[in-house]
Design an enzyme around this catalytic site. Structure first.
Site, PDB file in Angstrom:
ATOM      1  N   ALA A 138      17.377  56.874  13.961  1.00 22.07           N
ATOM      2  CA  ALA A 138      18.705  56.456  13.506  1.00 22.07           C
ATOM      3  C   ALA A 138      19.745  56.741  14.603  1.00 22.07           C
ATOM      4  O   ALA A 138      19.407  56.760  15.786  1.00 22.07           O
ATOM      5  CB  ALA A 138      19.029  57.156  12.187  1.00 22.07           C
ATOM      6  N   VAL A 194      16.266  55.001  20.109  1.00 19.30           N
ATOM      7  CA  VAL A 194      17.253  55.774  19.355  1.00 19.30           C
ATOM      8  C   VAL A 194      18.445  54.849  19.132  1.00 19.30           C
ATOM      9  O   VAL A 194      18.799  54.077  20.019  1.00 19.30           O
ATOM     10  CB  VAL A 194      17.704  57.031  20.124  1.00 19.30           C
ATOM     11  CG1 VAL A 194      18.767  57.804  19.343  1.00 19.30           C
ATOM     12  CG2 VAL A 194      16.504  57.931  20.433  1.00 19.30           C
ATOM     13  N   CYS A 195      19.028  54.928  17.930  1.00 16.42           N
ATOM     14  CA  CYS A 195      20.289  54.235  17.654  1.00 16.42           C
ATOM     15  C   CYS A 195      20.098  52.734  17.868  1.00 16.42           C
ATOM     16  O   CYS A 195      19.050  52.186  17.512  1.00 16.42           O
ATOM     17  CB  CYS A 195      21.348  54.859  18.571  1.00 16.42           C
ATOM     18  SG  CYS A 195      23.065  54.616  18.121  1.00 16.42           S
ATOM     19  N   THR A 196      21.052  52.052  18.481  1.00 15.17           N
ATOM     20  CA  THR A 196      20.937  50.611  18.652  1.00 15.17           C
ATOM     21  C   THR A 196      19.943  50.209  19.742  1.00 15.17           C
ATOM     22  O   THR A 196      19.787  49.018  20.024  1.00 15.17           O
ATOM     23  CB  THR A 196      22.314  49.986  18.954  1.00 15.17           C
ATOM     24  OG1 THR A 196      22.922  50.693  20.040  1.00 15.17           O
ATOM     25  CG2 THR A 196      23.228  50.076  17.740  1.00 15.17           C
ATOM     26  N   GLY A 197      19.248  51.180  20.320  1.00 14.45           N
ATOM     27  CA  GLY A 197      18.115  50.841  21.192  1.00 14.45           C
ATOM     28  C   GLY A 197      17.081  50.007  20.463  1.00 14.45           C
ATOM     29  O   GLY A 197      16.393  49.182  21.077  1.00 14.45           O
TER      30      GLY A 197
END
Lengths: 214, 214
Positions: free
Chosen positions: A149, A99-102
């Site tokens: 995202a 998720v996200c910048t993962g």
């Protein structure tokens, strides 16, 4: 079915909790928060502490890996024990997710080469340097790699993945259980939907964040 | 501005994290997780532990109170130190809020008498006995009392409240920051939208849950 959710200092809470609250409700699922050390990890703001119950070496064969993002992602980009663990468990996962910048961590570990992927909208332009092809979609499937995202998108990813794993009826049961019938008071959740000056301001702020000058 | 988020054993994670992830991003806001004892509290499933950093006696004048729900709510309904604390801090709050069955705790503490309120859809019928008038809305404002429906509704409540407190632009900035542009894969998040058999099954299951026979 074991779901391993990675923790590190300065993760963003909802990045981890969105997939957790959906996927951990799957039948026969067991979620475990895993980190380089056990114990409480502080989030990006510092006011929330989430416990890691297992070390990396104690979780060797999860079926699903979830890598959240957050400002602390910057400190997880160098090759080393964490990347080695990610690559080792990825060899056995059914689904490897972020998720996200993962997704930048997955990319830095070498797992997104030649794959379509996404990230927080402010970090999409960092994906090509990691070999991934950014998309504007909220939840991106490329084989067993699923990237979502920014922050709240992990709920949509969790439900979508729950449907792939256990069928529509189970996923809908989870959705109704968490009463996920979103009614945001504004339609400002994507960079092309928010007022232009707000999008511009966050872009400006993120330059400082990404330079580690927060 | 201090935001106190109540923890107790067997809370539902997203009930607490939805308001946290939105309201703690307000300018000048400081969130604190508070409970009868400090330390890690286990959620409803048991696989997640969230730290309470302050005891009730250490948090005496929050501006916002957030009471999450979850199966552990059942054990928080009797009058005693927790209800006394809720009433004491409520006397000074600007906003007193709940998510999911957290409204039953507010109601049991005597704060919702004669007020419109909501709760998880499976618990709405418990509100009248506590003196509250249930509504079918997702986020309900009645004076300074704000109650939200099940689990994920705390995100919508947090953004709505952020707008009331700091204005639309700040709330939209938070929404874009957490990329809250929901795209659930199904439209099954409310009892009248989900397939009838799924709604019926959850109603049946909840009878056991509510009887404490989980």
């Amino acid at each position: 079915m074991q779901i391993a959710i990675l923790l590190y200092d300065r993760f963003t809470t909802l990045d981890a909790v969105g997939p957790y609250e959906t996927l951990s409700r799957l039948p026969e699922a067991e979620a475990v928060f895993v980190a380089e050390r056990t114990g409480v990890h502080r989030n990006d703001i510092g006011s929330l502490g989430l416990a890691a119950d297992a070390t990396l070496s104690e979780v060797t064969a999860p079926d699903i890996l979830v890598v959240p993002g957050g400002p602390g992602q910057l400190a997880q980009m160098a090759d080393g024990p964490l990347h080695e663990w990610i690559r080792a468990v990825d060899a056995g996962t059914t689904w490897t997710t972020s998720v996200c910048t993962g997704s930048l961590i997955l990319g830095a570990a070498g797992l997104l080469k030649g794959r379509r992927a996404t990230s927080h909208w402010l970090a999409l332009d960092q994906l090509p340097a990691l070999g991934a092809e950014p998309t504007g979609e909220r939840v991106v499937f490329d084989g067993k790699y699923v990237t979502a995202a920014g922050v709240s998108s992990g709920i949509d990813m969790g439900l979508t993945l729950a449907g792939r794993i256990a069928g529509d009826a189970v996923a809908q049961t989870i959705q109704l259980g968490i009463e996920y019938d979103p009614q945001p008071p504004y339609d400002a959740g994507a960079p092309d939907k928010a007022p232009a000056e707000i999008t511009a301001m966050l872009r400006e702020r993120s330059r400082f964040l990404l330079a580690g000058e927060e």
